[in-house]
Design a protein around this motif. Structure first.
Motif, short mmCIF file in Angstrom:
data_model
loop_
_atom_site.label_atom_id
_atom_site.label_comp_id
_atom_site.label_asym_id
_atom_site.label_seq_id
_atom_site.Cartn_x
_atom_site.Cartn_y
_atom_site.Cartn_z
N THR A 132 29.79 52.44 29.29
CA THR A 132 28.47 52.90 29.74
C THR A 132 28.53 53.82 30.94
N GLY A 133 29.66 53.83 31.65
CA GLY A 133 29.74 54.61 32.88
C GLY A 133 29.06 53.93 34.05
N ARG A 134 28.65 52.69 33.84
CA ARG A 134 27.99 51.95 34.92
C ARG A 134 29.03 51.26 35.79
N LYS A 135 28.54 50.78 36.92
CA LYS A 135 29.39 50.05 37.87
C LYS A 135 28.68 48.77 38.29
N PRO A 136 29.37 47.83 38.92
CA PRO A 136 28.75 46.55 39.28
C PRO A 136 27.44 46.69 40.07
N SER A 137 27.39 47.65 40.96
CA SER A 137 26.20 47.80 41.81
C SER A 137 24.97 48.30 41.04
N ASP A 138 25.15 48.73 39.80
CA ASP A 138 24.02 49.16 38.98
C ASP A 138 23.19 47.97 38.50
N TYR A 139 23.71 46.77 38.68
CA TYR A 139 23.00 45.57 38.25
C TYR A 139 22.56 44.74 39.44
N ASP A 140 21.35 44.21 39.34
CA ASP A 140 20.88 43.28 40.37
C ASP A 140 21.65 41.98 40.30
N LEU A 141 22.06 41.63 39.08
CA LEU A 141 22.76 40.36 38.88
C LEU A 141 23.69 40.49 37.67
N ILE A 142 24.90 39.96 37.83
CA ILE A 142 25.86 39.85 36.74
C ILE A 142 26.09 38.35 36.51
N VAL A 143 25.87 37.91 35.28
CA VAL A 143 25.89 36.47 34.99
C VAL A 143 26.86 36.18 33.86
N SER A 144 27.81 35.29 34.09
CA SER A 144 28.66 34.84 32.99
C SER A 144 28.17 33.47 32.52
N GLY A 145 28.58 33.13 31.29
CA GLY A 145 27.99 31.96 30.65
C GLY A 145 28.44 30.63 31.18
N ASP A 146 29.70 30.33 31.08
CA ASP A 146 30.10 28.98 31.49
C ASP A 146 31.58 28.94 31.83
N LEU A 147 31.99 29.80 32.72
CA LEU A 147 33.38 29.78 33.17
C LEU A 147 33.65 28.68 34.19
N GLY A 148 32.58 28.19 34.82
CA GLY A 148 32.75 27.18 35.85
C GLY A 148 33.34 27.78 37.12
N ALA A 149 33.54 26.94 38.10
CA ALA A 149 34.00 27.41 39.41
C ALA A 149 35.39 28.06 39.33
N ILE A 150 36.28 27.46 38.54
CA ILE A 150 37.64 27.99 38.46
C ILE A 150 37.66 29.31 37.69
N GLY A 151 37.05 29.33 36.53
CA GLY A 151 37.02 30.56 35.73
C GLY A 151 36.29 31.68 36.42
N LYS A 152 35.25 31.33 37.17
CA LYS A 152 34.50 32.35 37.90
C LYS A 152 35.40 33.07 38.90
N GLN A 153 36.18 32.32 39.65
CA GLN A 153 37.06 32.93 40.65
C GLN A 153 38.16 33.75 39.99
#
Length: 339
Positions: A222-243
């Motif tokens: 898309t040519g987008r970058k992280p700051s183009d989103y107000d929020l980036i949400v993953s489904g269920d990686l939990g604390a370990i997977g998130k890091q």
């Protein structure tokens, strides 16, 4: 007409609308940090049924009927229903579908099923194959735990890295109409990734590489970058997977740490509820995204959100045979306003 972007992403020009959502969670989830966002909290996770599998069917059936009622639609108004869960042969979803008069497509993407369903429903709307679509996805602690791990009666000690399967169901109605509703703009379909994790208690480690691959590909396509989103949400990686996801994406030059949350990390308070690494299950992202995230879009708190759902594609058989755990992640971008 949809436009192909890069190698894995489609831009949807018709702006399929999410008209409404409904979320049901179990008693434990209803005591967590997000309790005020859910539409319904069960007092009894058996739903008055003789089995937990039947209870999951009842959750799906109620969520489906409630979301239709909330947007003033009938079963006959829905072109296709996409539904899935974690149980063998999609038992809860299939048994729910026999109670409604809607063309049914059963889906299995493990914990990625909710975003898979929204993706397919949006593509059907983009292609003009109907006007309204219904997506219903669930999981239940007491059905999934005994299928994938051990009988509940054993009282097995839980690994510190393990996650707690969410008892919950999320339902959404998507439509070609509804000018003020949040809409899907991009879909990035993931590839199956397997980095050799064999322990079914290490779900975050097994799924995070798939999440990283899909997020990275979404930005590249898309040519987008992280700051183009107000929020980036993953489904269920939990604390370990998130890091792990944050760390791996930094290696590719993407820093999402300032606007990134994970549904599995949000739905429980581990210090109080002893859920170890957090929540998991198809109902995890389904309930969080159809409650807190959707309501944030509707009220204007968020204008643009990237949702990524991950799924560990193991089975009760594959783990016992010593197979590693393949994983998948799908992403959708949702926007509100700016028209």
């Amino acid at each position: 007409m949809a436009r192909r972007m890069g190698t894995q992403t489609a831009e949807l020009t018709s702006k399929p609308r999410i008209l409404g959502t409904y979320s049901i969670v179990g008693p434990k989830e209803g005591k967590g940090p997000l309790k005020s966002f859910f539409d319904e909290v069960l007092e009894d996770d058996t739903c008055g049924c003789k089995t937990f599998e039947a209870a999951e069917t009842q959750m799906q059936l109620k969520a489906a009927r409630q979301v239709l009622s909330s947007v003033n639609l009938k079963e006959k108004d829905i072109s296709y229903m996409f539904s899935g869960d974690l149980i063998n042969q999609l038992m809860p979803s299939c048994f729910m579908a026999r109670e409604v008069n809607i063309p049914f497509l059963g889906l299995y993407g493990a914990c990625s099923t909710f975003i898979e369903g929204i993706s397919m429903a949006s593509m059907c709307l983009e292609g003009g194959f109907g006007d309204n679509m219904l997506v219903v996805v669930s999981s239940h602690f007491s059905t999934a735990e005994r299928q994938y791990r051990a009988p509940l009666e054993m009282g097995s000690q839980r690994s510190p890295a393990s996650q707690w399967t969410v008892t919950g169901c999320g339902a959404v109605v998507l439509s070609s109409k509804g000018n003020k509703a949040p809409y899907v703009t991009h879909i990035t379909i993931g590839k199956v990734k397997d980095y050799g994790i064999t322990d079914p208690n290490e779900m975050g480690a097994a799924m995070s590489p798939a999440a990283v691959d899909t997020i990275k590909q979404h930005f590249e396509d898309t040519g987008r970058k992280p700051s183009d989103y107000d929020l980036i949400v993953s489904g269920d990686l939990g604390a370990i997977g998130k890091q792990i996801t944050i760390d791996l994406l930094k290696e590719y030059g993407y820093d999402i740490s300032s606007n990134y949350i994970d549904c599995g990390d949000e739905i429980f308070d581990d210090q109080v509820q002893a859920t170890n690494s957090g929540g998991s299950g198809a109902g995890c992202c389904a309930t969080v995204m159809s409650s807190m995230i959707y309501k944030g879009l509707v009220c204007g708190k968020y204008k643009r959100v990237l949702l990524i759902a991950t799924g560990a594609l193991l089975s009760a058989i594959s783990s016992l045979q010593g197979e590693s755990i393949p994983a998948i992640a799908h992403a959708i971008a949702i926007e509100c306003g700016g028209e």
